[in-house]
Design a protein around this motif. Structure first.
Motif, mmCIF file in Angstrom:
data_model
loop_
_atom_site.group_PDB
_atom_site.id
_atom_site.type_symbol
_atom_site.label_atom_id
_atom_site.label_comp_id
_atom_site.label_asym_id
_atom_site.label_seq_id
_atom_site.Cartn_x
_atom_site.Cartn_y
_atom_site.Cartn_z
ATOM 1 N N VAL A 142 0.799 -1.161 -0.144
ATOM 2 C CA VAL A 142 0.028 -0.100 -0.028
ATOM 3 C C VAL A 142 0.873 1.193 -0.091
ATOM 4 O O VAL A 142 1.771 1.480 0.772
ATOM 5 C CB VAL A 142 -0.894 0.061 1.450
ATOM 6 N N VAL A 143 0.752 2.167 -1.001
ATOM 7 C CA VAL A 143 1.487 3.201 -1.301
ATOM 8 C C VAL A 143 0.546 4.639 -0.995
ATOM 9 O O VAL A 143 -0.425 4.682 -1.663
ATOM 10 C CB VAL A 143 2.331 3.338 -2.383
ATOM 11 N N ALA B 218 -5.101 -1.262 -7.540
ATOM 12 C CA ALA B 218 -6.310 -0.708 -6.857
ATOM 13 C C ALA B 218 -5.869 0.729 -6.565
ATOM 14 O O ALA B 218 -4.771 1.092 -6.445
ATOM 15 C CB ALA B 218 -6.769 -1.659 -5.816
ATOM 16 N N CYS B 219 -6.882 1.472 -6.378
ATOM 17 C CA CYS B 219 -6.713 2.968 -5.970
ATOM 18 C C CYS B 219 -7.767 3.420 -5.461
ATOM 19 O O CYS B 219 -8.939 3.069 -5.640
ATOM 20 C CB CYS B 219 -6.161 3.792 -7.132
ATOM 21 N N ASN C 126 -3.978 13.117 -1.266
ATOM 22 C CA ASN C 126 -4.623 12.219 -0.495
ATOM 23 C C ASN C 126 -4.947 11.047 -1.265
ATOM 24 O O ASN C 126 -6.160 10.408 -1.651
ATOM 25 C CB ASN C 126 -5.789 12.535 0.373
ATOM 26 N N VAL C 127 -3.997 10.214 -1.976
ATOM 27 C CA VAL C 127 -4.110 9.269 -2.957
ATOM 28 C C VAL C 127 -3.401 7.938 -2.358
ATOM 29 O O VAL C 127 -2.386 8.000 -1.871
ATOM 30 C CB VAL C 127 -3.601 9.464 -4.421
ATOM 31 N N VAL C 128 -4.413 6.780 -2.469
ATOM 32 C CA VAL C 128 -3.606 5.306 -2.019
ATOM 33 C C VAL C 128 -3.464 4.534 -3.215
ATOM 34 O O VAL C 128 -4.670 4.523 -4.088
ATOM 35 C CB VAL C 128 -4.474 4.670 -0.993
ATOM 36 N N VAL C 129 -2.524 3.770 -3.553
ATOM 37 C CA VAL C 129 -2.440 3.015 -4.824
ATOM 38 C C VAL C 129 -2.137 1.615 -4.084
ATOM 39 O O VAL C 129 -1.063 1.545 -3.314
ATOM 40 C CB VAL C 129 -1.439 3.276 -5.757
ATOM 41 N N ILE C 130 -2.713 0.707 -4.644
ATOM 42 C CA ILE C 130 -2.034 -0.792 -3.885
ATOM 43 C C ILE C 130 -1.672 -1.548 -5.098
ATOM 44 O O ILE C 130 -2.202 -1.715 -6.095
ATOM 45 C CB ILE C 130 -3.496 -1.673 -3.492
#
Length: 152
Positions: free
Chosen positions: A7-8, A62-63, A50-54
């Motif tokens: 998770v980033v 996924a994001c 405020n972004v999450v990339v998996i």
């Protein structure tokens, strides 16, 4: 082989996020061709910190992101899991990460909008505590929109 999940936290300038969003938009346009002309202005992502990339096995799959809605609420935006990574709990993981991040920044409410044909998404959101509410701006007059809310 076990898949490795990473998770980033990143921004909307992340090329992997942009690539996932391009795939997401193509999927939505195919499913909702009638909305393409007047709906997608609501989904333009301005610079968003405020972004999450998996990543699964180092591939972005996924994001999601959030933006400030008001003093206490954030709005979840651009939730997407690639078809090959569905069923692994990644959407719930994205929501957990975004909600935790938002609470760390002092927010206490999360809202989101999805489309009425997205029954899988609606079920997921309800499973993790979101409740359907009256549509908020800019979706008040949108018959295709389903708006949801959760205390975080």
């Amino acid at each position: 082989m076990d898949s490795k999940i990473k998770v980033v936290k990143t921004t909307s300038e992340n090329p992997d996020f942009l690539s996932l969003i391009k795939t997401f938009d193509a999927y939505l346009w195919e499913r909702y061709p009638e909305l393409k002309a007047n709906y997608w202005g609501n989904n333009i992502i301005e610079l968003n910190p405020n972004v999450v990339v998996i990543y699964r096995n180092e591939k972005p799959v996924a994001c999601g992101c959030f933006k400030k809605y008001d003093k206490i609420a954030i709005e979840i935006k651009r939730m997407f899991v690639s078809p090959e990574a569905r069923g692994l709990g990644l959407a719930q993981r994205i929501l957990q990460e975004l909600e935790l991040w938002a609470t760390e920044l002092g927010y206490s409410v999360s809202i989101l909008e999805t489309l009425h044909k997205q029954q899988e998404a609606i079920s997921l959101y309800q499973k993790v505590g979101y409740a359907i509410v009256d549509n908020y701006e800019p979706y008040v007059d949108s018959e295709n929109s389903v708006c949801m809310r959760k205390q975080i």
